[in-house]
Design a protein around this motif. Structure first.
Motif, short mmCIF file in Angstrom:
data_model
loop_
_atom_site.label_atom_id
_atom_site.label_comp_id
_atom_site.label_asym_id
_atom_site.label_seq_id
_atom_site.Cartn_x
_atom_site.Cartn_y
_atom_site.Cartn_z
N TRP A 172 0.82 -1.21 0.00
CA TRP A 172 0.00 0.00 0.00
C TRP A 172 0.85 1.26 0.00
O TRP A 172 0.51 2.24 -0.66
N ALA A 173 1.98 1.23 0.70
CA ALA A 173 2.88 2.39 0.71
C ALA A 173 3.48 2.62 -0.66
O ALA A 173 3.53 3.75 -1.17
N SER A 174 3.93 1.54 -1.28
CA SER A 174 4.52 1.63 -2.62
C SER A 174 3.48 2.09 -3.63
O SER A 174 3.74 2.95 -4.48
N GLY A 175 2.27 1.53 -3.53
CA GLY A 175 1.20 1.92 -4.44
C GLY A 175 0.82 3.38 -4.28
O GLY A 175 0.57 4.08 -5.27
N PHE A 176 0.80 3.87 -3.03
CA PHE A 176 0.44 5.27 -2.80
C PHE A 176 1.47 6.23 -3.38
O PHE A 176 1.11 7.26 -3.95
N ILE A 177 2.75 5.90 -3.25
CA ILE A 177 3.79 6.74 -3.84
C ILE A 177 3.61 6.81 -5.35
O ILE A 177 3.75 7.87 -5.98
N GLY A 178 3.30 5.65 -5.96
CA GLY A 178 3.04 5.64 -7.40
C GLY A 178 1.87 6.52 -7.78
O GLY A 178 1.95 7.29 -8.74
N VAL A 179 0.78 6.43 -7.02
CA VAL A 179 -0.41 7.25 -7.30
C VAL A 179 -0.09 8.73 -7.13
O VAL A 179 -0.54 9.58 -7.92
N LEU A 180 0.68 9.06 -6.09
CA LEU A 180 1.06 10.46 -5.85
C LEU A 180 1.83 11.02 -7.04
O LEU A 180 1.60 12.15 -7.47
N ILE A 225 9.58 6.46 -13.07
CA ILE A 225 9.70 6.34 -11.62
C ILE A 225 8.38 5.94 -10.97
O ILE A 225 8.34 5.10 -10.07
N GLY A 226 7.28 6.53 -11.42
CA GLY A 226 5.99 6.18 -10.86
C GLY A 226 5.65 4.71 -11.02
O GLY A 226 5.09 4.08 -10.11
N PHE A 227 5.99 4.16 -12.17
CA PHE A 227 5.69 2.75 -12.43
C PHE A 227 6.51 1.81 -11.56
O PHE A 227 6.07 0.70 -11.25
N ILE A 228 7.71 2.21 -11.17
CA ILE A 228 8.53 1.38 -10.29
C ILE A 228 7.79 1.11 -8.98
O ILE A 228 7.71 -0.03 -8.50
N PHE A 229 7.24 2.17 -8.41
CA PHE A 229 6.48 2.02 -7.16
C PHE A 229 5.12 1.38 -7.39
O PHE A 229 4.69 0.52 -6.62
N TRP A 230 4.45 1.77 -8.48
CA TRP A 230 3.09 1.30 -8.72
C TRP A 230 3.04 -0.19 -8.99
O TRP A 230 2.25 -0.92 -8.37
N TYR A 231 3.85 -0.68 -9.90
CA TYR A 231 3.83 -2.10 -10.22
C TYR A 231 4.29 -2.94 -9.04
O TYR A 231 3.81 -4.06 -8.84
N ARG A 232 5.21 -2.42 -8.24
CA ARG A 232 5.64 -3.15 -7.05
C ARG A 232 4.47 -3.28 -6.07
O ARG A 232 4.25 -4.37 -5.50
N GLY A 233 3.72 -2.21 -5.89
CA GLY A 233 2.57 -2.26 -5.01
C GLY A 233 1.51 -3.23 -5.49
O GLY A 233 0.96 -4.02 -4.71
#
Length: 286
Positions: free
Chosen positions: A8-16, A224-232
């Motif tokens: 959820w933390a990784s996904g939120f950073i991606g969304v941000l 960069i956003g996808f790195i966090f988003w796909y991980r989440g």
């Protein structure tokens, strides 16, 4: 930190990070044609992704991964950036961002179709309620919205949802940043000639805000956003973590208010609160 909270933390950073994409695109199309902005951001991000793949000596994807990677590329490298850039010529960023609230439902649907996920009935109730809130807010506040712009945004949401779900499925095996990097590299033979063909004749006439917008959508929105988003998504599940996208329109409103001086109304904030409750509910019953 548990795997669930990491997701959820990784996904939120991606969304941000993604929340700034539409305002930045709106700024970028003032100086650049939509086709150039789409192809240029893909080329810049592809070069960065290729450099990372080479530096870490990442193994090449298997032959069976090429088609799914092509789907990712068509959805999030070409489809969503181009369709949203075209839509923003006839609607403003606030009008376009409310459609992003439909992304969680679209991503969840493709997650069911492509990744075999089976969320609970209660999850779907929260998900559809959140999507309905966003859709109702959109149609109640944008009566003057251009039909063409709305149609382009719906098509963009479908393309993005498919790309998100397919990328998340691949991320479980290849890794998050690897998926978007390979998808970008795969699209480079097409996007590089397209960027050169649509290159503005007078680069000196491009404003600083135009260059900054291009830099943002290239480095942050496209990589960069996808790195966090796909991980989440890979850690927490496509349908579950994908509900964080319900927050994206309202995070984007805050950025648009600061960057483009767009008004943030009380109904907008009230809707945001209800959407947050839906996200919490979907997480509880996912």
């Amino acid at each position: 930190m548990t795997t669930s909270w990491k997701a959820w933390a990784s996904g939120f950073i991606g969304v941000l990070i993604f929340s700034g994409s539409l305002p930045a695109t709106r700024v970028g199309i003032v100086d650049f044609a939509p086709l150039f902005l789409t192809s240029a951001r893909a080329v810049i991000a592809a070069l960065l992704g290729a450099a990372l793949l080479i530096a870490i000596r990442e193994k090449r994807p298997l032959r069976r991964d090429l088609l799914p990677l092509a789907v990712v590329a068509l959805g999030v490298v070409v489809g969503f950036p181009l369709l949203t850039a075209l839509a923003l010529r006839s609607i403003n960023s606030a009008q376009s961002m409310v459609f992003i609230g439909l992304l969680p439902l679209c991503t969840a649907l493709f997650g069911v179709l492509r990744a075999g996920e089976r969320p609970s009935v209660v999850f779907w109730m929260f998900s559809m309620t959140g999507a309905a809130l966003v859709a109702g807010f959109a149609f109640s506040t944008t009566a003057d919205m251009a039909i063409a712009g709305a149609g382009l945004m719906i098509a963009a949401i479908l393309a993005c949802g498919l790309g998100y779900a397919e990328g998340a499925r691949l991320s479980r095996r290849l890794g998050g940043w690897q998926v978007i990097s390979w998808a970008l590299v795969l699209s480079l033979p097409v996007m590089l000639p397209l960027a050169l063909w649509t290159l503005p004749q007078d680069l000196g006439a491009v404003s600083m805000s135009g260059w900054l917008a291009l830099a943002y959508v290239s480095l942050f929105s496209m990589m960069i956003g996808f790195i966090f988003w796909y991980r989440g998504l890979a850690l927490g599940g496509i349908a579950s973590v994908g509900q964080l996208q319900l927050l994206q329109p309202f995070l984007g409103f805050v950025l648009a208010a600061g960057l483009l001086h767009e008004k943030v109304s009380l109904p907008m904030l009230a809707t945001a609160l209800l959407v947050v409750l839906c996200v919490a509910g979907s997480r509880r019953f996912a």
